[in-house]
Design a protein around this motif. Structure first.
Motif, PDB file in Angstrom:
ATOM      1  N   CYS A 196       4.766  -6.581  32.451  1.00  0.00           N
ATOM      2  CA  CYS A 196       4.350  -5.970  31.177  1.00  0.00           C
ATOM      3  C   CYS A 196       5.455  -6.184  30.137  1.00  0.00           C
ATOM      4  O   CYS A 196       6.632  -6.023  30.437  1.00  0.00           O
ATOM      5  CB  CYS A 196       4.096  -4.482  31.406  1.00  0.00           C
ATOM      6  N   ALA A 197       5.061  -6.564  28.927  1.00  0.00           N
ATOM      7  CA  ALA A 197       6.053  -6.847  27.877  1.00  0.00           C
ATOM      8  C   ALA A 197       6.480  -5.585  27.133  1.00  0.00           C
ATOM      9  O   ALA A 197       7.279  -5.660  26.198  1.00  0.00           O
ATOM     10  CB  ALA A 197       5.495  -7.870  26.896  1.00  0.00           C
ATOM     11  N   LEU A 198       5.952  -4.438  27.499  1.00  0.00           N
ATOM     12  CA  LEU A 198       6.332  -3.145  26.909  1.00  0.00           C
ATOM     13  C   LEU A 198       6.185  -3.136  25.391  1.00  0.00           C
ATOM     14  O   LEU A 198       6.970  -2.495  24.686  1.00  0.00           O
ATOM     15  CB  LEU A 198       7.764  -2.776  27.328  1.00  0.00           C
ATOM     16  N   ARG A 208      -5.894  -5.315  23.138  1.00  0.00           N
ATOM     17  CA  ARG A 208      -4.724  -5.827  22.418  1.00  0.00           C
ATOM     18  C   ARG A 208      -3.602  -6.267  23.356  1.00  0.00           C
ATOM     19  O   ARG A 208      -2.505  -6.560  22.893  1.00  0.00           O
ATOM     20  CB  ARG A 208      -4.171  -4.729  21.512  1.00  0.00           C
ATOM     21  N   CYS A 209      -3.822  -6.216  24.640  1.00  0.00           N
ATOM     22  CA  CYS A 209      -2.714  -6.479  25.583  1.00  0.00           C
ATOM     23  C   CYS A 209      -2.428  -7.982  25.667  1.00  0.00           C
ATOM     24  O   CYS A 209      -3.275  -8.768  26.105  1.00  0.00           O
ATOM     25  CB  CYS A 209      -3.069  -5.936  26.969  1.00  0.00           C
ATOM     26  N   PRO A 210      -1.230  -8.402  25.255  1.00  0.00           N
ATOM     27  CA  PRO A 210      -0.939  -9.843  25.276  1.00  0.00           C
ATOM     28  C   PRO A 210      -0.876 -10.405  26.692  1.00  0.00           C
ATOM     29  O   PRO A 210      -1.232 -11.563  26.915  1.00  0.00           O
ATOM     30  CB  PRO A 210       0.423  -9.942  24.586  1.00  0.00           C
ATOM     31  N   ALA A 211      -0.452  -9.591  27.670  1.00  0.00           N
ATOM     32  CA  ALA A 211      -0.351 -10.092  29.047  1.00  0.00           C
ATOM     33  C   ALA A 211      -1.746 -10.296  29.627  1.00  0.00           C
ATOM     34  O   ALA A 211      -1.996 -11.269  30.347  1.00  0.00           O
ATOM     35  CB  ALA A 211       0.447  -9.112  29.902  1.00  0.00           C
TER      36      ALA A 211
HETATM   37  S1  SF4 Z   1       2.797  -2.593  26.803  1.00  0.00           S
HETATM   38 FE1  SF4 Z   1       2.320  -3.934  28.567  1.00  0.00          FE
HETATM   39  S2  SF4 Z   1       0.320  -3.233  29.270  1.00  0.00           S
HETATM   40 FE2  SF4 Z   1       0.587  -2.411  27.195  1.00  0.00          FE
HETATM   41  S3  SF4 Z   1      -0.329  -3.930  25.818  1.00  0.00           S
HETATM   42 FE3  SF4 Z   1       1.857  -4.480  25.973  1.00  0.00          FE
HETATM   43  S4  SF4 Z   1       1.955  -5.966  27.671  1.00  0.00           S
HETATM   44 FE4  SF4 Z   1      -0.063  -4.929  27.823  1.00  0.00          FE
END
Ligand code: SF4
Ligand code: SF4
Length: 442
Positions: free
Chosen positions: A113-115, A71-74
């Motif tokens: 990372c978009a957190l 599910r990680c958008p980055a």
């Molecule tokens: S918090 Fe960061 S590492 Fe975790 S899914 Fe979102 S972008 Fe990816």
């Protein structure tokens, strides 16, 4: 002779550049960061990084299954393991194990990372990658001159938000110069209204009270979108709730953590906890999903306690028995705008509230594909932030307005040139009688 002169000049230029760099690092470090640039990760920050798993699974417990990547958008954007939650954890593990000094590449991976927290909600072992990323940013902060100015400005603004907003309002009025350029780096969706929602302690009492709640406005609703906070208070009063707005609220601390300012975030969290943790209310309600997520779900790791009864405004108002859902159906027939829903990551994955069952009632369409808007990376990695935004804009093509439950998402989406509304505005329109007409003083 000429050659010698050139050599001398280039030597002098190199020496000058080197001393300017030393001066810049030393002075800026001391003046702005209070922490000169160094070669080693600070022991305190390293302890915090290692302690991230103290009350749950740690870095060494990662089974490398990769569920968090799905599910990680980055990761989806780059296809690069090092930009995935699992990859970031491996990099931080290397850092914690005393690996080589951090490079720009490592900083880029940790700060892009978009957190959004989607990875936290997917790990079968219960690891929270974002907790390690927050603490990793703290450990890496003093190597990260790229975001030094952002940290300094954010810290100063959040310590005195009203002054910060007045200064930003003044600077946006300027036509030229460095300061104007600094402000122009803010998302275009940000405007600085002349009023603010909260200004000290206030209690608003309905004619016949059915309950008592408090409002945690959050910086966006307090300073940038006071009308959203006013809508919320009006609706709570119309639903029969006495509304308490205790004075002294400060930023929830999420943006500070995002930049690796753990000590400052902890100080803010302690203050909010002291104010909101002891109120005699049924719930502490906020129109910002990210603030609720922070004060309810992320404070325990930061300060060991939380505002346990914090609740997102959308969830509170749409819970059974709070609003009369009948009139909305009639209103739906009259709707003439095409509204599309943007799901805030912190509402769905952080707080576990799914607004989808209510969208039909409010005449809001589900988008063809959901995803992170990238606001969480806005202060730390503009490219990631913009790229995630552009994916959202394509998914919402054809919308007259995008509706969401997070002021941060609204700012980000509006910076892409799309009109937005907070879902509270739509609820207020859809349910006649939810607006109490309450006007706040001050
Ligand atoms: S918090 Fe960061 S590492 Fe975790 S899914 Fe979102 S972008 Fe990816
Ligand atoms: S889902 Fe959890 S265990 Fe699996 S790779 Fe990600 S952090 Fe490690």
């Amino acid at each position: 002779m000429k050659k010698n002169n050139n050599e001398n000049l280039s030597e002098r230029a190199r020496a000058l550049a080197s001393s300017a760099k030393d001066l810049g690092e030393g002075l800026l470090g001391k003046l702005l960061e209070g922490n000169p640039m160094g070669k080693a990760v600070e022991p305190g920050a390293m302890e915090r990084l290692l302690g991230a798993g103290a009350n749950g699974p740690g870095l060494e417990d990662c089974a490398r299954c990769g569920s968090c990547k799905a599910r990680c958008p980055a990761y989806e954007m780059t296809g690069n393991e090092a930009f995935s939650p699992r990859g970031r954890l491996m990099l931080l593990k290397g850092l914690a194990g005393g690996g080589p000094p951090p490079t720009d590449g490592l900083l880029g991976r940790i700060f892009s990372c978009a957190l959004c927290g989607r990875c936290d909600a997917s790990c079968p072992v219960g690891i929270k990658p974002t907790e390690f990323i927050y603490r990793g940013r703290d450990a890496l902060r003093k190597f990260d001159s790229k975001r030094l100015l952002t940290r300094t400005v954010l810290r100063a603004s959040l310590n005195r938000p009203a002054t910060g907003v007045s200064a930003a309002r003044f600077l946006t009025g300027l036509k030229h110069g460095l300061l104007k350029r600094l402000v122009s780096r803010l998302p275009r969706g940000i405007s600085f209204p002349r009023r603010q929602l909260k200004n000290g302690h206030q209690v608003i009492t309905p004619r016949k009270a059915v309950g008592r709640v408090a409002v945690f406005a959050g910086c966006s609703a307090n300073y940038l979108m006071p009308e959203t906070g006013e809508d919320l208070i009006g609706m709570l009063v119309a639903a029969g709730y006495e509304v308490v707005m205790p004075g002294g609220e400060v930023c929830c601390g999420m943006p500070l953590r995002g930049l690796g300012l753990e000590d400052e975030a902890r100080r803010f969290a302690m203050k909010n906890l002291e104010i909101f943790g002891k109120l005699n209310v049924e719930a502490v309600i906020s129109p910002c999903s990210t603030c609720v997520y922070m004060i309810k779900k992320r404070y325990p790791e930061l300060v060991g306690g939380s505002v346990e009864n914090a609740m997102d405004a959308t969830e509170f108002l749409l819970s059974p028995g709070r609003l009369d859902l009948g009139p909305a159906i009639k209103k739906k027939e009259k709707a003439d705008l095409r509204l599309i829903w943007h799901e805030p990551c912190h509402l769905k994955y952080g707080l576990g509230f799914n607004a989808e069952p209510f969208l039909g009632l409010l005449n809001i369409e589900k988008p063809k594909e959901e995803g992170c808007c990238g606001f969480g990376a806005f202060l730390t990695d503009k490219d990631t932030s913009r790229e995630l935004l552009s994916k959202r804009l394509s998914a919402y093509e054809g919308a007259d307005m995008v509706v969401t439950a997070c002021p941060g998402c609204r700012i980000q989406l509006e910076s892409g040139g799309i009109k937005t509304a907070h879902i509270l505005e739509v609820i207020e329109e859809a349910f006649p009688g939810t607006d109490s007409g309450t006007e706040l003083a001050g």
